[in-house]
Design an enzyme around this catalytic site. Structure first.
Site, mmCIF file in Angstrom:
data_model
loop_
_atom_site.group_PDB
_atom_site.id
_atom_site.type_symbol
_atom_site.label_atom_id
_atom_site.label_comp_id
_atom_site.label_asym_id
_atom_site.label_seq_id
_atom_site.Cartn_x
_atom_site.Cartn_y
_atom_site.Cartn_z
ATOM 1 N N ARG A 311 1.404 -0.654 0.056
ATOM 2 C CA ARG A 311 -0.013 -0.204 -0.265
ATOM 3 C C ARG A 311 0.696 1.361 0.057
ATOM 4 O O ARG A 311 0.466 2.283 -0.193
ATOM 5 C CB ARG A 311 -1.464 0.499 1.452
ATOM 6 C CG ARG A 311 -1.875 1.288 1.388
ATOM 7 C CD ARG A 311 -3.200 0.756 2.222
ATOM 8 N NE ARG A 311 -3.658 -0.258 1.890
ATOM 9 C CZ ARG A 311 -5.253 0.284 1.159
ATOM 10 N NH1 ARG A 311 -5.353 1.782 0.793
ATOM 11 N NH2 ARG A 311 -5.883 0.102 0.690
ATOM 12 N N GLU A 733 -9.653 6.093 6.912
ATOM 13 C CA GLU A 733 -7.817 5.957 7.209
ATOM 14 C C GLU A 733 -8.192 7.324 6.605
ATOM 15 O O GLU A 733 -7.178 8.457 6.685
ATOM 16 C CB GLU A 733 -7.388 5.099 6.501
ATOM 17 C CG GLU A 733 -7.442 4.139 7.192
ATOM 18 C CD GLU A 733 -6.981 2.719 6.375
ATOM 19 O OE1 GLU A 733 -8.073 2.584 5.365
ATOM 20 O OE2 GLU A 733 -5.722 2.014 6.965
#
Lengths: 778, 161
Positions: A311, A733
């Site tokens: 990621r 997030e």
């Protein structure tokens, strides 16, 4: 309408009265035993002796276990199989559980755990990324590399280049409720687990293996967590498995709660790393070629490091088009805690690399960093339905001729909002005037220097392990019209339960108080994914909607008989409208019951459009992107390095918000947590691998006095272009990375001290700010 | 083991404790008042704040024996007997001053102690008084706003509503 309303957290009334129960608050049967681990004092050693007589003889101790006493292989890793519950022959970090004490009280267990005599044959420990790189100590066979175009050629021919390195520290989750679990033995060897976990299904799986039973013998229940932030995605496994094994062997209920120091010493944190970069750019600051090398310190076990580091690679572009790019990611194995998931899951680390480059490019050319950022943005969203779908693995366009709307991994950016959001935020924040005011202040003041920065966020939404993008729900309608709601998501404070209840209430046309939110339970919804990757409301909201549509359709079939078409039945305001007639929802439910129609339905959802090859680094890992931008102004004291945030302005994209109050709460909290990571939260290991910052006395998270004095948060109100639940967007997030603006404002303030680029490292503690001021002065 | 007696939320409470038993342990384990939370174990996070003789005290810092004879109030004693929330409790709910809720009892107790000392604190005074109460979720904005609202300040102009 229920969905979209700024309703309080579902348990707010319980929280303000102290009536909300966490695991440690649950009344447990008399005779419940309490557990504590004895921990390794060495970073890397073979175990030569284990003398636990004093532990066994300590007051209140019922049993002491080592790896040899475990009835089955008790792995507590999230999948890689490399984390034995208790050390087997060797230890790999200071704090690794070596033995387990079972005692009559929490204090008795902890006191006894200190009495173990462990013999160590010390081995060399790898503590830093340099150590690990030199020893080729890593996960996976070599670095993972994602690339597009020819970065080296572009660098060689670029009009301007920079090279550098940035250190980025880790972060302790500091969920206010520490890790906790309890195991209640049931008849026939079954086990009921209460766990403070983001991932009940994984706990179920791990416990089942540890007691040698199928998953159907284990039921895991999670009503709420006192904060998770990723730290309860895998790090609760050890406690639940320990409780289950001890309960299995003693036949008594067992509970384990890590003392805060133990929690910080044992559990993994956000990955720290170094990023080495080289960037080539034109005279206007446009990137022509760029390379990143990520050196991730993963700790002793793999845990979730591979997807975290993936990621980071997928966010190495943040919001910018990088025509020729190579990202090299080393996942290094060290003798430290196994770094784990933490809000953003590598995304923040990846973004810090490119934001550092933007900052340094602007400094090198003497340009406004905001302007440099805007020039490098992805192209505006392509218009109209005629736009071809242009992600496509190996066949996607390569090299500089690619339209400026495609990520290094081949996903087209279809809804790039920042061209509109950034000027809007700059206007709301009064950025140009304030930048001039900061410059005036800095010209007039020698000691206190100010800085201001705007940073954007583009964050990909979906689990990159594609099969995790699924969710289930279970909804019952009782004959009195009350509704029992269950789904696979867990509540850790983010307000998921309330958002999903709002979905159920809207779909069934009932008031919110008709919907009973119930604890996450593996016995109700099986095979769930962790509540992670910001996916909670996207996935579970849709699964619940699916179940409610089924129920509505069944009820409509019954009540519409001989009156109207089933599809014309409307469910609104607690009533069911059938042609000219109106029934209460309870009357309609009663009618369905009497007609012998099932009023219980499951729901299911899987995210569409995903196709991702993580080895090739090509495809569409994300359903969509969430966007945001923040302006932060700071002041530093150039004599001490002390600093503070003066003002923050945020504009953040939640699509069509499911609940603006909860979303704004996520944004405020995410920003402060992100700014904390990059400014004051410092983890320090000594040269024996011992974590020296293992309590809030030495590890400083933002306190009330650290909050910005002026803090403006606005939602960018536009529906998600993708068909998410009511066109909302994930919000857990993305706002965390808005905290980057605080860091780059500090960099700006340091840069005001001299002619050179300050090359600030994170966290920007007073020491690092002072060092950066010195570098700026040259 | 010594016996301790105290008034907790207006009711007499007594029990045998070890000399080392903390007030928080007595409240949670012996009286079942689990709204007082243990967050950091070392009296720094403030999730354990209660009132002892009207003063805010971190219940992880005080021995149960030290509270012998005292008048103790916990989060469970803050609402009216009929369940009506206190002004501060209602403000935390209305102004979204909580997320995971673990710090909330301590926040409410500290805020109540502040308002008892200073009925109309400034934002700065709130921030300083509650520096010993840690929240990891909210970023504090809505907590400060809730306390200001409870103190009767007009918070409609405070951003991020």
């Amino acid at each position: 309408m229920t969905a979209g309303r700024a309703l309080p957290h579902d348990a707010a009334a319980l929280h303000v009265t102290g009536a909300a129960r966490y695991v440690d608050d649950q009344p447990l049967p008399a005779g419940t035993l309490h557990l504590a681990f004895g921990l390794s004092q060495e970073a890397h050693a073979d175990l030569t002796a284990l003398d636990l007589d004093a532990v066994r003889a300590a007051p209140g101790v019922v049993a002491v276990m080592t790896a040899d006493d475990l009835p089955h292989a008790s792995d507590v890793s999230p999948g890689s199989g490399d984390e034995p519950l208790l050390a087997t022959g060797s230890v790999h970090y200071v704090g690794q559980p070596v033995f387990l004490v079972v005692a009559t009280s929490h204090l008795a267990a902890r006191a006894a755990a200190r009495l173990g005599q462990v013999g160590y044959a010390t081995k060399p420990a790898l503590l830093t990324v340099e150590d690990a790189l030199a020893a080729d100590s890593r996960f996976e066979e070599g670095p993972r590399i994602y690339a597009r175009g020819d970065a080296d050629a572009a660098l060689a021919s670029a009009p301007h280049t920079i090279t550098g390195e940035i250190e980025i520290g880790g972060q302790e989750h500091f969920y206010l409720e520490g890790q906790a679990a309890a195991a209640l033995p049931q008849e026939a060897g079954d086990m009921h687990i209460l766990s403070s976990t983001q991932h009940p299904t994984e706990i179920q799986h791990k416990v089942a293996d540890a007691i040698g039973r199928p998953m159907h013998a284990v039921r895991v229940e999670t009503r709420r967590m006192g904060g998770g932030f990723g730290g309860k995605e895998s790090q609760g496994n050890a406690l639940a498995v320990a409780c289950a094994v001890a309960a299995h062997l003693t036949g008594r209920p067992c509970k384990m709660r890590y003392d805060r120091d133990d929690d910080m010493v044992i559990t993994g944190k956000r990955h720290d790393l170094k990023i080495r970069y080289a960037a080539g750019f034109d005279g206007e600051g446009r990137i022509t070629g760029i390379t990143f090398e990520h050196l991730f310190r993963c700790g002793w076990a793999q845990d979730l490091s591979l997807p975290v580091a993936d990621r980071a690679m997928l966010h190495a572009d943040n919001a910018y088009f990088l025509p020729n790019v190579r990202i090299t990611s080393h996942r290094l194995r060290t003798n430290t805690q196994s770094a784990t998931a933490f809000r953003g899951f590598g995304g923040p680390q990846g973004m810090m690399g490119i934001e550092r480059v933007m900052d340094e490019v602007a400094h090198t050319l003497g340009l406004d960093p905001t302007e440099v950022r805007a020039r490098n943005f992805y192209a505006s969203a392509p218009s109209g339905p005629g736009t071809a779908k242009r992600f496509g693995g190996k066949h996607s366009p390569k090299g500089p001729e690619t339209a400026r709307d495609t990520t290094p991994y081949g996903q087209q950016v279809e809804d790039f909002l920042l061209h509109d959001m950034m000027p809007d935020l700059a206007r709301r924040a009064g950025l140009p005037a304030r930048r001039a005011a900061v410059a005036r202040w800095n010209a007039d003041n020698d000691i206190l220097k100010r800085g201001i920065a705007l940073t954007p966020v583009k964050f990909g939404i979906s689990f990159t392990l594609t099969h995790l993008n699924q969710a289930g729900a279970l909804v019952h309608v009782y004959a009195d019209g009350s509704v029992h709601l269950n789904h696979g998501g867990t509540e850790m404070g983010q307000g998921l339960f309330q958002k999903v209840a709002q979905v159920a209430a809207r779909e069934l046309g009932v008031p919110l108080d008709a919907v009973r939110i119930t604890a996450t339970d593996t016995g109700k919804v099986p095979n769930t994914s962790a509540t992670a990757a910001s996916s909670g409301s996207d996935l579970n909201g849709m699964a619940v909607r699916d179940a409610c549509i089924t129920l509505r359709s069944r009820i409509a079939d019954v009540v519409s008989e001989n009156r109207c078409r089933a599809e014309d039945v409307r469910f609104e305001d607690g009533h069911v409208h059938v042609g000219q007639d109106t029934l209460t929802f309870a009357e309609a439910a009663q009618a369905a019951y009497q007609a012998r129609v099932s009023l219980s339905a499951t729901g299911f959802y899987k995210t569409p459009k995903l196709a991702w090859d993580r080895i090739a680094g090509q495809g569409r890992p994300f359903f969509y992107f969430a966007y945001g931008a923040a302006v932060t102004e700071v002041v530093i004291d150039t004599l001490t390095g002390e600093n503070r945030i003066l003002r923050t302005d945020i504009l953040h994209d939640c699509g069509t918000s499911l609940n603006p109050a909860l979303d704004i709460g996520q944004i405020e909290g995410g920003y402060v947590q992100g700014a904390g990571w990059l400014t004051m939260e410092e983890l320090v290991w000594d040269d024996t691998g011992r974590l020296r910052t293992h309590a809030p006395s030495t590890y400083k998270i933002p306190a009330m006095s650290d909050r910005p004095s002026v803090f403006n948060v606005e939602l960018w109100d536009a529906p998600n272009r993708e068909e998410t639940i009511y066109r909302s967007k994930a919000v857990g997030e993305p706002p965390f990375m808005l905290g980057m603006s605080a860091f780059f404002a500090l960099s700006d303030a340091c840069a005001a001290c001299g002619p050179n680029y300050p090359a600030l490292d994170a966290p920007a503690t007073p020491e690092r700010v002072l060092a950066a001021v010195e570098r700026a002065r040259g | 083991m010594p016996n301790v007696s105290m008034t907790v939320n207006g009711k007499a409470a007594s029990g045998e404790v070890e000399g080392r038993t903390l007030l928080v342990g007595f409240l949670r384990d012996q009286l079942g008042l689990t709204g007082t939370h243990v967050g950091c174990d070392t009296s720094q996070c403030g999730a354990c704040v209660v009132h002892v003789d009207g003063k805010a005290v971190k219940a992880c810092t005080m021995l149960a024996a030290e509270a012998d004879g005292a008048d103790v109030k916990t989060i469970e004693g803050m609402a009216a007997p009929d369940g009506t929330l206190s002004t501060i409790q209602q403000a935390f709910q209305d102004h979204h001053g909580l997320q995971c809720g673990f710090c909330t009892p301590g926040m409410v107790m500290s805020a109540a102690a502040l308002l008892a000392e200073n009925a109309s604190p400034s934002e700065q005074e709130i921030r300083e008084y509650l520096e010993g109460n840690i929240c990891r979720c909210t970023g504090y904005h809505n907590i400060v706003k809730a306390i200001m609202a409870a103190a009767g300040h007009d918070v409609s102009a405070i951003a991020a509503e």
